[in-house]
Structure formats: structure tokens, C-alpha cells
Design a protein around this motif. Structure first.
Motif, PDB file in Angstrom:
ATOM      1  N   TYR A  44     -13.975   5.939  -6.777  1.00  0.00           N
ATOM      2  CA  TYR A  44     -12.971   5.402  -5.861  1.00  0.00           C
ATOM      3  C   TYR A  44     -13.081   6.050  -4.486  1.00  0.00           C
ATOM      4  O   TYR A  44     -13.052   5.371  -3.450  1.00  0.00           O
ATOM      5  CB  TYR A  44     -11.580   5.621  -6.456  1.00  0.00           C
ATOM      6  CG  TYR A  44     -10.458   5.116  -5.576  1.00  0.00           C
ATOM      7  CD1 TYR A  44     -10.227   3.750  -5.415  1.00  0.00           C
ATOM      8  CD2 TYR A  44      -9.647   6.015  -4.885  1.00  0.00           C
ATOM      9  CE1 TYR A  44      -9.201   3.286  -4.603  1.00  0.00           C
ATOM     10  CE2 TYR A  44      -8.623   5.567  -4.071  1.00  0.00           C
ATOM     11  CZ  TYR A  44      -8.407   4.201  -3.934  1.00  0.00           C
ATOM     12  OH  TYR A  44      -7.398   3.750  -3.120  1.00  0.00           O
ATOM     13  N   LEU A  45     -13.254   7.396  -4.468  1.00  0.00           N
ATOM     14  CA  LEU A  45     -13.362   8.099  -3.185  1.00  0.00           C
ATOM     15  C   LEU A  45     -14.647   7.731  -2.463  1.00  0.00           C
ATOM     16  O   LEU A  45     -14.709   7.737  -1.228  1.00  0.00           O
ATOM     17  CB  LEU A  45     -13.309   9.615  -3.417  1.00  0.00           C
ATOM     18  CG  LEU A  45     -11.969  10.175  -3.911  1.00  0.00           C
ATOM     19  CD1 LEU A  45     -12.095  11.663  -4.206  1.00  0.00           C
ATOM     20  CD2 LEU A  45     -10.861   9.938  -2.896  1.00  0.00           C
ATOM     21  N   GLY A  46     -15.689   7.427  -3.216  1.00  0.00           N
ATOM     22  CA  GLY A  46     -16.951   7.069  -2.588  1.00  0.00           C
ATOM     23  C   GLY A  46     -16.881   5.792  -1.788  1.00  0.00           C
ATOM     24  O   GLY A  46     -17.738   5.553  -0.917  1.00  0.00           O
ATOM     25  N   GLU A  47     -15.865   4.962  -2.057  1.00  0.00           N
ATOM     26  CA  GLU A  47     -15.696   3.712  -1.317  1.00  0.00           C
ATOM     27  C   GLU A  47     -14.774   3.870  -0.112  1.00  0.00           C
ATOM     28  O   GLU A  47     -14.521   2.893   0.604  1.00  0.00           O
ATOM     29  CB  GLU A  47     -15.113   2.643  -2.261  1.00  0.00           C
ATOM     30  CG  GLU A  47     -16.001   2.328  -3.457  1.00  0.00           C
ATOM     31  CD  GLU A  47     -15.312   1.399  -4.437  1.00  0.00           C
ATOM     32  OE1 GLU A  47     -14.112   1.083  -4.201  1.00  0.00           O
ATOM     33  OE2 GLU A  47     -15.957   0.995  -5.432  1.00  0.00           O
ATOM     34  N   ARG A  48     -14.254   5.080   0.103  1.00  0.00           N
ATOM     35  CA  ARG A  48     -13.301   5.304   1.183  1.00  0.00           C
ATOM     36  C   ARG A  48     -13.946   6.117   2.297  1.00  0.00           C
ATOM     37  O   ARG A  48     -14.903   6.871   2.076  1.00  0.00           O
ATOM     38  CB  ARG A  48     -12.056   6.050   0.665  1.00  0.00           C
ATOM     39  CG  ARG A  48     -11.323   5.301  -0.446  1.00  0.00           C
ATOM     40  CD  ARG A  48     -10.757   3.976   0.052  1.00  0.00           C
ATOM     41  NE  ARG A  48     -10.065   3.225  -0.967  1.00  0.00           N
ATOM     42  CZ  ARG A  48     -10.633   2.319  -1.752  1.00  0.00           C
ATOM     43  NH1 ARG A  48     -11.928   2.089  -1.651  1.00  0.00           N
ATOM     44  NH2 ARG A  48      -9.917   1.654  -2.630  1.00  0.00           N
ATOM     45  N   VAL A  49     -13.377   5.976   3.491  1.00  0.00           N
ATOM     46  CA  VAL A  49     -13.831   6.743   4.645  1.00  0.00           C
ATOM     47  C   VAL A  49     -12.948   7.973   4.759  1.00  0.00           C
ATOM     48  O   VAL A  49     -11.712   7.883   4.757  1.00  0.00           O
ATOM     49  CB  VAL A  49     -13.745   5.896   5.940  1.00  0.00           C
ATOM     50  CG1 VAL A  49     -14.175   6.736   7.141  1.00  0.00           C
ATOM     51  CG2 VAL A  49     -14.613   4.652   5.818  1.00  0.00           C
ATOM     52  N   TYR A  70      -3.015   4.972 -12.069  1.00  0.00           N
ATOM     53  CA  TYR A  70      -3.635   4.604 -13.348  1.00  0.00           C
ATOM     54  C   TYR A  70      -4.253   3.207 -13.262  1.00  0.00           C
ATOM     55  O   TYR A  70      -5.408   2.986 -13.677  1.00  0.00           O
ATOM     56  CB  TYR A  70      -2.583   4.668 -14.451  1.00  0.00           C
ATOM     57  CG  TYR A  70      -3.116   4.424 -15.844  1.00  0.00           C
ATOM     58  CD1 TYR A  70      -3.828   5.411 -16.520  1.00  0.00           C
ATOM     59  CD2 TYR A  70      -2.898   3.206 -16.492  1.00  0.00           C
ATOM     60  CE1 TYR A  70      -4.307   5.203 -17.803  1.00  0.00           C
ATOM     61  CE2 TYR A  70      -3.379   2.983 -17.776  1.00  0.00           C
ATOM     62  CZ  TYR A  70      -4.085   3.990 -18.420  1.00  0.00           C
ATOM     63  OH  TYR A  70      -4.567   3.773 -19.688  1.00  0.00           O
ATOM     64  N   ASP A  71      -3.496   2.261 -12.690  1.00  0.00           N
ATOM     65  CA  ASP A  71      -4.031   0.908 -12.532  1.00  0.00           C
ATOM     66  C   ASP A  71      -5.216   0.886 -11.567  1.00  0.00           C
ATOM     67  O   ASP A  71      -6.195   0.156 -11.783  1.00  0.00           O
ATOM     68  CB  ASP A  71      -2.926  -0.024 -12.013  1.00  0.00           C
ATOM     69  CG  ASP A  71      -1.812  -0.216 -13.030  1.00  0.00           C
ATOM     70  OD1 ASP A  71      -2.082  -0.024 -14.239  1.00  0.00           O
ATOM     71  OD2 ASP A  71      -0.675  -0.526 -12.619  1.00  0.00           O
ATOM     72  N   LEU A  72      -5.134   1.719 -10.524  1.00  0.00           N
ATOM     73  CA  LEU A  72      -6.192   1.760  -9.516  1.00  0.00           C
ATOM     74  C   LEU A  72      -7.501   2.293 -10.101  1.00  0.00           C
ATOM     75  O   LEU A  72      -8.582   1.725  -9.900  1.00  0.00           O
ATOM     76  CB  LEU A  72      -5.725   2.626  -8.349  1.00  0.00           C
ATOM     77  CG  LEU A  72      -6.547   2.596  -7.063  1.00  0.00           C
ATOM     78  CD1 LEU A  72      -6.490   1.207  -6.428  1.00  0.00           C
ATOM     79  CD2 LEU A  72      -6.006   3.637  -6.086  1.00  0.00           C
ATOM     80  N   LEU A  73      -7.399   3.409 -10.850  1.00  0.00           N
ATOM     81  CA  LEU A  73      -8.608   4.040 -11.395  1.00  0.00           C
ATOM     82  C   LEU A  73      -9.158   3.288 -12.598  1.00  0.00           C
ATOM     83  O   LEU A  73     -10.339   3.444 -12.940  1.00  0.00           O
ATOM     84  CB  LEU A  73      -8.317   5.497 -11.777  1.00  0.00           C
ATOM     85  CG  LEU A  73      -7.967   6.439 -10.618  1.00  0.00           C
ATOM     86  CD1 LEU A  73      -7.755   7.857 -11.133  1.00  0.00           C
ATOM     87  CD2 LEU A  73      -9.060   6.426  -9.550  1.00  0.00           C
ATOM     88  N   ASN A  74      -8.309   2.484 -13.240  1.00  0.00           N
ATOM     89  CA  ASN A  74      -8.786   1.684 -14.366  1.00  0.00           C
ATOM     90  C   ASN A  74      -9.909   0.742 -13.959  1.00  0.00           C
ATOM     91  O   ASN A  74     -10.772   0.391 -14.765  1.00  0.00           O
ATOM     92  CB  ASN A  74      -7.631   0.869 -14.958  1.00  0.00           C
ATOM     93  CG  ASN A  74      -7.209   1.411 -16.322  1.00  0.00           C
ATOM     94  OD1 ASN A  74      -8.054   1.876 -17.084  1.00  0.00           O
ATOM     95  ND2 ASN A  74      -5.921   1.355 -16.610  1.00  0.00           N
ATOM     96  N   LEU A  75      -9.891   0.359 -12.683  1.00  0.00           N
ATOM     97  CA  LEU A  75     -10.921  -0.544 -12.178  1.00  0.00           C
ATOM     98  C   LEU A  75     -12.267   0.160 -12.032  1.00  0.00           C
ATOM     99  O   LEU A  75     -13.299  -0.496 -11.896  1.00  0.00           O
ATOM    100  CB  LEU A  75     -10.488  -1.133 -10.827  1.00  0.00           C
ATOM    101  CG  LEU A  75      -9.163  -1.916 -10.830  1.00  0.00           C
ATOM    102  CD1 LEU A  75      -8.790  -2.315  -9.397  1.00  0.00           C
ATOM    103  CD2 LEU A  75      -9.272  -3.137 -11.733  1.00  0.00           C
ATOM    104  N   HIS A  76     -12.244   1.510 -12.004  1.00  0.00           N
ATOM    105  CA  HIS A  76     -13.469   2.284 -11.801  1.00  0.00           C
ATOM    106  C   HIS A  76     -13.820   3.137 -13.029  1.00  0.00           C
ATOM    107  O   HIS A  76     -14.670   4.027 -12.943  1.00  0.00           O
ATOM    108  CB  HIS A  76     -13.327   3.204 -10.585  1.00  0.00           C
ATOM    109  CG  HIS A  76     -13.080   2.469  -9.302  1.00  0.00           C
ATOM    110  ND1 HIS A  76     -11.844   1.996  -8.941  1.00  0.00           N
ATOM    111  CD2 HIS A  76     -13.934   2.111  -8.297  1.00  0.00           C
ATOM    112  CE1 HIS A  76     -11.917   1.390  -7.762  1.00  0.00           C
ATOM    113  NE2 HIS A  76     -13.180   1.440  -7.357  1.00  0.00           N
ATOM    114  N   ALA A  77     -13.127   2.900 -14.137  1.00  0.00           N
ATOM    115  CA  ALA A  77     -13.344   3.729 -15.327  1.00  0.00           C
ATOM    116  C   ALA A  77     -14.755   3.549 -15.866  1.00  0.00           C
ATOM    117  O   ALA A  77     -15.372   2.487 -15.724  1.00  0.00           O
ATOM    118  CB  ALA A  77     -12.325   3.373 -16.406  1.00  0.00           C
TER     119      ALA A  77
END
Length: 650
Positions: A550-555, A568-575
Motif C-alpha cells: 500500500y505504501l509503495g503506491e503512495r508518494v 482493515y478493508d484498505l489492506l485487504n485489497l493488498h493482502a
């Protein structure tokens, strides 16, 4: 004993082997001598030495010697019999042919009177009786004599005899945990055994046999041990009892665990072997002796011929070895990782043999948390090999063991009492894959990546073991030299920024300076190791892997705040694909965030709980300046000479 040539030694003084019978006559005059024929002037030839000492002659000599010894023994017995009552003396004379002579009623009555008035004389009679007839039953004799004494029917039980003998011989005490110990004088030294141990049990059995010449039933022995333990707990002093190492003044004591119960005292002034030890050390039957340190040939560099440790990590291993001798500080966990054939087990055995040799140097994976604490209660070093992994609970238990803690369970055969195992021990692990995966354990780990060994460089096990036993005294002496030098430097070492294992870091810095490294060198290496451990912790955590994606996609710099449910919902997309370790609820996610927060903080990312809001638990994740991991090498280095440290800086 000198070997004497009887043929030569039988010659007259100033004679040579060429002496003959004519010379003998010349020295004695011309008169006749025994065995000579004066009538014809012919003399019988002296037989050669081998004939003069024929088997028949030797048998006659031995018979004469035996007869003389028998006469002497008979004379001694006659002297001893002179002072005895006539009825006892007569019975002793008949005893060689009549095994029941001493059990006749008049003899028993006389022996009872002798025991009441002259106990030493009675003991001498018992000893003489055993020599005259091996079949005499001294136990039966003692009972008969005891029954004849006034109040003899009140003969003490075997339990009373055991307890009485033990308390007359030894001293019974207890430690702060109310565990009973026996302090025993044995052959010029002092031994310390837990009362409830096989070592003390064997001593007690032998003591009873020497005095009573009969065995002890198992139930009687257990009752006596329980009584002696109660005596130590209630009547004995409270003392400190140590395992393998103890703090002593400004230095330390190391138990050699040898048959003389000696210890090595180490301080900033040097080291020496002490007999007896000024502190009480105990041991188990599985513990083995450290080598006698060879101070004249001390050489730490020999260690690396047997321990497969890369040169850039040897300083860490040496610091870990010395930290194992400091029981007042938390212990780092040594982790040896390498592919098969990298001599992990051999290296682990070699390292342990310098600190805490044991009958079983390496143990397999523990089954339960309790197994870990039971091992800690019976060993100074906890040593596990060939680990494929440890459960989260077992890794937490190793954290507790390394820094000090305990394990409690219901005591067997009781309704509510607890059995508590509390201890602090050094730990060493090895495996092909990384064993420590929990952040809390990784913070305590000294991680060593072991290089592979080429087939052409492999050594036979027997040759390696023989060479190590030869060189181990030299390496151990060098470790003591280095420990002393580090203790002299330690008071001058000040760390402005400390890792979690700060005591180990400070000692390691002192060790490095004693070896000739620049000030700050150890801290720099240790900080790099801690950072590498942080990366391993995050790589093995499913939540951290999803957060990294997730952090790798952020500036960056970046800031996020919300509830645990939203995250939890946010990180579920990157699990990750393997969701076996993925938390099953927002609460489980919050627990994982707390575990990985220290690791991320060292990387410059702050994960902080913000309390509870209307929608649930709030969290904030934001970038920050990364923390400084090491103290700048600004302290003036201290130079210490005379340490042979081998290839630490290759």
C-alpha cells in the motif's frame, strides 16, 4: 617402583657378576664352608641366576612371606583380643569356623555391655568380625545387641537413621525460592546438591551403606528426603545458590563443574582458579566440566578452526560468549542460520562447550512452552538444533527466558497450588531457515549467517572432535583473558543511544576495544544487525507485507488516519495470497499493528493508536525522520595489549 635384578643384588658387596665360589673362599679364609667339599678341593658350581630362582624357590619365598604376614596379623589380633571380655574374645577365635559364634546369648549380652560403655571398642569388634568371616551378618548382630541395651526396643527407624546421619554430616539450607539444598563435605571439597536430586540421593545411599551396611528401601528414602528438605526450609539458612556463573564483587565466578568443584574468578585485574569456590554452585548429572584453562598457550584464533563463523561476524559471537557469563544482565539469543552442510550443529556444540558443556549439547524442537522452561531449570544454556520453526507462544517463551521470567502451572496431585519455573538463561538456536520471526524475539537475536563449506574443506568428525578437545583449554584461557580486559574497559564505555539489548551492546563495545577495534565499531555493526532483523520481522508478517504494498503506491511524505476497520478493508485489497496468518477482524489487525509498530518506527514510519472514536479505534500512520541507530564513534578508544584475538578483522 624400581625393578631389581635379584641375581646381581644377591652378590657380596664390592663383587661383580663374575664372582665365583673361589673368590668367596678367599674372602672368608681357607676354612670349609657349608656346601663345600674340603677333601678333594672340588667345589660345587653355583647355579646360574635362573636356576637359583626357579619357580619352586619363588613359591617357597611367597609361602614364607604369607606365613610371616599371617603371624603378624595373628599377633595384631592377639593384642586386640587382650582388652576384650573373655566371652567375646573366645567367640572371635571361633568365628572363622562358626559364623554364628557372635550371636550366642552370652556373647550378645557382653557385646551390649561393651557398646554401652565403649562404643569405639564395639566398632573395632565389628570390624574384626568382618575380617575373620565375610559371612557374618553385622546388621543382624547390631539389632540383637541393640535389643539387649536398656530401652533397646526403641531402635530408631531407617528413616531416623538416614536423617540423623545426613544432618550429622552435611548442612541443609534453602534459597530465596525456598528450594532446599544440601552442603556436603566430600574428600576435601564442598559439594552443593538440591535435596530433591539424583546427586544427593546417591550420596545419601552411599552414606547409609558405609555406616549400616544395608540398603535403603525406596519408600524409606523418599520419606527421608522429604524430611531433610523440610529441615533445610525451616531450620536452614537462606543462601544464594548459582548455576555455572555468578556475580562476585566487581567480577564474576565461573563454575568449572569438575570433580573438585573449583571455580574461576575473573575481574579487571585478571583471573585465577579457586579451590574452594567462594560461592555455592550446584549442578545436574548431565552437566560436564569446562577445560582447565591453559594460560601459557592462550589463543582465541584457534576457535575459528572449529566454528564456521564468517570473519565479519566473529566479533558478535565472541561478545555473545562473554555475555553468557554475566547472570545479572539480559541475554541475547544467538541464532545460527545456514544451508545444510554449513556445520551449524558442530559450531553450536563448540560454542556451548566453552560456556556450559553438557551430556546432551543439542536438543530437538521443544513440544510445549513448559518444555522450554523445564530445560531452563536444568541447564545454563538452552540449545536447540535443526529448527524448522517455532510457534508464536514458544518464541514469546524464549523472549521471557532470555530476559528473565517464569512459567506457572498447577502442581501435580494438588487442587490449587502452582508449580512455578522462574529463570533466565542464554539461548542458542540453529536452522536452515530463519527461526526468530516474531518482532519481540528478533529484537533480542544475534543473527549469524553461516557460509557453506566446500567438499574439499570438510573434515572428519573424529578428527575435528579430537583437535577441539586438544585446543579447547587454550581457547578458554584466551576467553578469560579477553573477559578480564573487557571488564577493565567497561566502566569507561558510555552509550548515548542504545539498542534494546543495551547491556550486551555496552559489553560488546568494551570487547571490541579490548581486541583493538576503533571506538564505536561494535555499535555500528550491531546497529546494522538490528536493522537487518527489522527487515526480517516485516518480511515474515502478513500485515506488514500488505502495508508495504500500500505504501509503495503512495508518494512520501504521507499521512493517514482512520479506524481499524477502515484500514482493515484498505489492506485487504493488498493482502498476500497465503491468508493463513491474516487477521480475521479489525481487532486482530490492531494487535498486529502494535507488534510491527517498533520495526516501522526505526524505518521512519510512525504507527500510533489514537484512542477510540464514535466509529471505533482510531489509528494514525505517517512518515517521520528515521531514528539514529548507533552512537557516533566519538569516544576516545582505550588500547589493551596482549590479547591474541585471531582473525576477527579479516
Amino acid at each position: 617402583m624400581a625393578v631389581i635384578d635379584l641375581a646381581v643384588s644377591s652378590l657380596p658387596e664390592d663383587s661383580s657378576p663374575d664372582f665365583n665360589h673361589h673368590d668367596h673362599h678367599g674372602s672368608q679364609g681357607q676354612g670349609a664352608c657349608d656346601g663345600c667339599d674340603d677333601g678333594d678341593g672340588q667345589f660345587p658350581m653355583v647355579p646360574p641366576p635362573e636356576e637359583a630362582h626357579s619357580p619352586a624357590t619363588e613359591d617357597a619365598t611367597q609361602d614364607a612371606q604369607a606365613s610371616a604376614e599371617d603371624d603378624l596379623e595373628a599377633a595384631d589380633q592377639a593384642v586386640m583380643l587382650e582388652g576384650l571380655p573373655q566371652v567375646i574374645a573366645d567367640a572371635l577365635k571361633r568365628l572363622p569356623e562358626d559364623v554364628g559364634a557372635l550371636l550366642e546369648t552370652p556373647v550378645i549380652e557382653a557385646l551390649a555391655e561393651l557398646k554401652a560403655g565403649d562404643l569405639a571398642g564395639y566398632v573395632r569388634v565389628r570390624h574384626m568380625a568382618k575380617g575373620l568371616n565375610k559371612g557374618v551378618l553385622l546388621g543382624l548382630l547390631d539389632k540383637a545387641v541393640q535389643a539387649e541395651l536398656p530401652h533397646g526396643d526403641a531402635d530408631p527407624s531407617a528413616i531416623d537413621e538416614l536423617v540423623g546421619l545426613a544432618r550429622e554430616t552435611g548442612r541443609f539450607v534453602h534459597d530465596a525460592d525456598r528450594k532446599a539444598y544440601a552442603i556436603l563435605p566430600v574428600l576435601g571439597h564442598t559439594e552443593v546438591w538440591p535435596v530433591m536430586s539424583s546427586g544427593f540421593e546417591e550420596w545419601l545411599r552411599a552414606l547409609y551403606w558405609r555406616h549400616c551396611e544395608r540398603g535403603v528401601p525406596e519408600t524409606t528414602l523418599k520419606s527421608a528426603l522429604a524430611t531433610l528438605a523440610a529441615a533445610g526450609l525451616n531450620d536452614g539458612d537462606e543462601v544464594e545458590v548459582h548455576w555455572r556463573a555468578a556475580q562476585h564483587g566487581d567480577g564474576y565466578l565461573i563454575d568449572l563443574c569438575d570433580e573438585h568443584w573449583r571455580a574461576v574468578e575473573v575481574g579487571a585485574w585478571g583471573w585465577r582458579v579457586l579451590t574452594p569456590s567462594p560461592a555455592y554452585f550446584t549442578r545436574t548429572a548431565a552437566m560436564r566440566a569446562l577445560p582447565e584453562p591453559d594460560a601459557a598457550h592462550a589463543d582465541l584464533g584457534l576457535l575459528w578452526q572449529y566454528a564456521n563463523v564468517p570473519s565479519e561476524q566473529r566479533l558478535m559471537v565472541v561478545a555473545w560468549l562473554l555475555e553468557c557469563f554475566r547472570p545479572e544482565t539480559p541475554f541475547p539469543v544467538l541464532e545460527l542460520v545456514g544451508e545444510q552442510g554449513s556445520a551449524k550443529s558442530t559450531t553450536q556444540t563448540v560454542l556451548r562447550s566453552l560456556i556450559d558443556p553438557n551430556k546432551v549439547a543439542l536438543r530437538g524442537r521443544p513440544k510445549t512452552v513448559e518444555d522450554i522452561f523445564v530445560a531452563g531449570a536444568n541447564n545454563w544454556i538452552i540449545s536447540y538444533e535443526n529448527l524448522s520453526g517455532l510457534t508464536a507462544e514458544q518464541q514469546d517463551a524464549l523472549c521471557t527466558l532470555a530476559t528473565g521470567g517464569g512459567f506457572a502451572a498447577r502442581q501435580l496431585y494438588t487442587n490449587g497450588e502452582e508449580s512455578i519455573l522462574s529463570t533466565k538463561r542464554p539461548v542458542i538456536l540453529n536452522g536452515i531457515a530463519v527461526v526468530a520471526t516474531r518482532p519481540d524475539l528478533i529484537d533480542r537475536v544475534v543473527h549469524i549467517d553461516m557460509p557453506t563449506i566446500a567438499p574439499s574443506q570438510r573434515r572428519d568428525e573424529a578428527d575435528t572432535q579430537a583437535g577441539w578437545e586438544r585446543d579447547r583449554p587454550r581457547v578458554f584461557a584466551a576467553l578469560l583473558d579477553l573477559f578480564s580486559a573487557a571488564l577493565a574497559i567497561l566502566p569507561s564505555v558510555t552509550l548515548t543511544h542504545k539498542q534494546r539489548m543495551a547491556d550486551f551492546e555496552r559489553l560488546g563495545e568494551a570487547v571490541a576495544r579490548a581486541l583493538g577495534f576503533a571506538a564505536g565499531e561494535f555499535q555500528q555493526r550491531y546497529a546494522q544487525m538490528v536493522r537487518a532483523g527489522v527487515d526480517r520481522a516485516l518480511e515474515s508478517n502478513a500485515v506488514a507485507q500488505a502495508l508495504e504494498k500500500y505504501l509503495g503506491e503512495r508518494v512520501l511524505p504521507w499521512h493517514w488516519q482512520g479506524t481499524a476497520g477502515q484500514l482493515y478493508d484498505l489492506l485487504n485489497l493488498h493482502a498476500v495470497t497465503d491468508r493463513s496468518s491474516w487477521p480475521r477482524s479489525p481487532k486482530g489487525l490492531a494487535d498486529q499493528l502494535r507488534r510491527i509498530a517498533p520495526a516501522y518506527r526505526s524505518k521512519g514510519i510512525d504507527i500510533t493508536p489514537m484512542g477510540h472514536g464514535r466509529d471505533g479505534a482510531l489509528w494514525r500512520i505517517s512518515t517521520q525522520h528515521p531514528s539514529t541507530d548507533a552512537t557516533p564513534p566519538s569516544v576516545t578508544p582505550t588500547s589493551v595489549g596482549g590479547i591474541r584475538y585471531g582473525a576477527h578483522r579479516e
